[in-house]
Motif scaffolding. Sequence first.
Motif, PDB file in Angstrom:
ATOM      1  N   ALA A 162       0.831  -1.212   0.000  1.00  0.00           N
ATOM      2  CA  ALA A 162       0.000   0.000   0.000  1.00  0.00           C
ATOM      3  C   ALA A 162       0.863   1.258   0.000  1.00  0.00           C
ATOM      4  O   ALA A 162       0.551   2.237  -0.694  1.00  0.00           O
ATOM      5  CB  ALA A 162      -0.928  -0.010   1.208  1.00  0.00           C
ATOM      6  N   GLN A 163       1.942   1.238   0.749  1.00  0.00           N
ATOM      7  CA  GLN A 163       2.822   2.405   0.822  1.00  0.00           C
ATOM      8  C   GLN A 163       3.461   2.709  -0.532  1.00  0.00           C
ATOM      9  O   GLN A 163       3.520   3.858  -0.969  1.00  0.00           O
ATOM     10  CB  GLN A 163       3.908   2.184   1.876  1.00  0.00           C
ATOM     11  N   THR A 164       3.936   1.662  -1.212  1.00  0.00           N
ATOM     12  CA  THR A 164       4.570   1.906  -2.511  1.00  0.00           C
ATOM     13  C   THR A 164       3.544   2.303  -3.561  1.00  0.00           C
ATOM     14  O   THR A 164       3.872   3.057  -4.478  1.00  0.00           O
ATOM     15  CB  THR A 164       5.354   0.666  -2.991  1.00  0.00           C
ATOM     16  N   MET A 165       2.312   1.848  -3.424  1.00  0.00           N
ATOM     17  CA  MET A 165       1.256   2.312  -4.320  1.00  0.00           C
ATOM     18  C   MET A 165       1.046   3.814  -4.129  1.00  0.00           C
ATOM     19  O   MET A 165       0.928   4.571  -5.109  1.00  0.00           O
ATOM     20  CB  MET A 165      -0.043   1.541  -4.064  1.00  0.00           C
ATOM     21  N   GLN A 166       1.001   4.267  -2.889  1.00  0.00           N
ATOM     22  CA  GLN A 166       0.841   5.699  -2.591  1.00  0.00           C
ATOM     23  C   GLN A 166       2.005   6.502  -3.165  1.00  0.00           C
ATOM     24  O   GLN A 166       1.831   7.535  -3.794  1.00  0.00           O
ATOM     25  CB  GLN A 166       0.766   5.918  -1.092  1.00  0.00           C
ATOM     26  N   GLN A 167       3.212   5.985  -2.967  1.00  0.00           N
ATOM     27  CA  GLN A 167       4.404   6.677  -3.454  1.00  0.00           C
ATOM     28  C   GLN A 167       4.386   6.814  -4.972  1.00  0.00           C
ATOM     29  O   GLN A 167       4.918   7.780  -5.522  1.00  0.00           O
ATOM     30  CB  GLN A 167       5.659   5.934  -3.000  1.00  0.00           C
ATOM     31  N   ALA A 168       3.777   5.834  -5.648  1.00  0.00           N
ATOM     32  CA  ALA A 168       3.692   5.878  -7.103  1.00  0.00           C
ATOM     33  C   ALA A 168       2.459   6.643  -7.594  1.00  0.00           C
ATOM     34  O   ALA A 168       2.191   6.708  -8.797  1.00  0.00           O
ATOM     35  CB  ALA A 168       3.665   4.454  -7.675  1.00  0.00           C
TER      36      ALA A 168
END
Length: 293
Positions: free
Chosen positions: A284-290
């Motif tokens: 979820a965090q890397t989705m947000q970052q992208a």
Amino acid sequence: MKSLRGSFVSIVTPMQGDGAVDFNALERLINWQIEQGSDGIVTVGTTGESATLDDAEHCAVIRETVRIVAGRVPVIAGTGANATTEAIHLTECAAKAGVDACLLVTPYYNKPTQEGLFQHYKAVAEAVDIPQILYNVPGRTCCDMANETVIRLAKVRNIIGLKDATGELGRLPALRSRLPEGFLLYSGDDATACNFLLAGGDGVISVTGNIAPQKMQTMVTAALLADEPTARRFDQQLQGLHKQLFIESSPIPSKWALHKMGLIPNGIRLPLTWLTPASEASVAQTMQQAGIE
């Protein structure tokens, strides 16, 4: 023939909670992928859980993909198997469905020799008159196709390309200098795909493209145009996804992410299981970052 260069998504096969293939969700997902700019769809590859689909399901997913796409972008079907007769059967099914090309993984588990690989691919190509792409992913198959074998197979008329998922960029220049003009080289390793394309590759067959098709397509297009600054800028935005979408066996994280995005149900087939709670926060965090909601 349609252009087979660019950003191709190795699309998941949506499933209901009981594991049944969800063809309605497949239609939504394919339409979204095309709207988001993916240059082509690769159906029933590794990410499509081809290993747990029976022959009837495998062929049905291919037929439905071709129907849904309706010529808007090229369709490549995964038709590899570790038995040559089965690979021929699946390739015949895909050709009859009207795909633009087939993608054939190296035979897994039985560990053929390089001569065995050559004879396997040659037999499939001679049996089914459709463009065919070799697929080398030794991390999954325990079978590595040597450059020399690729070069031999490139002389077979309808073998038109190679998906290289080794992540070993040193293989590319040695291949490119000895392959016939027009032979297509695809990256099958998202983390190194940008470098692969800038070094002379023709496209990517991507897992990350499931989640971030627009940004993946922008990166690939820039790299193919030798616009290195743009390619690297978008690749940097995607590096977290490239890593986290393999935090558990693919396509587990991709299916969780697509479910979180509201695009597919929460179905997957054993022996794969749903993403563990311990991994959810990282994905979820890397989705947000992208920039993906």
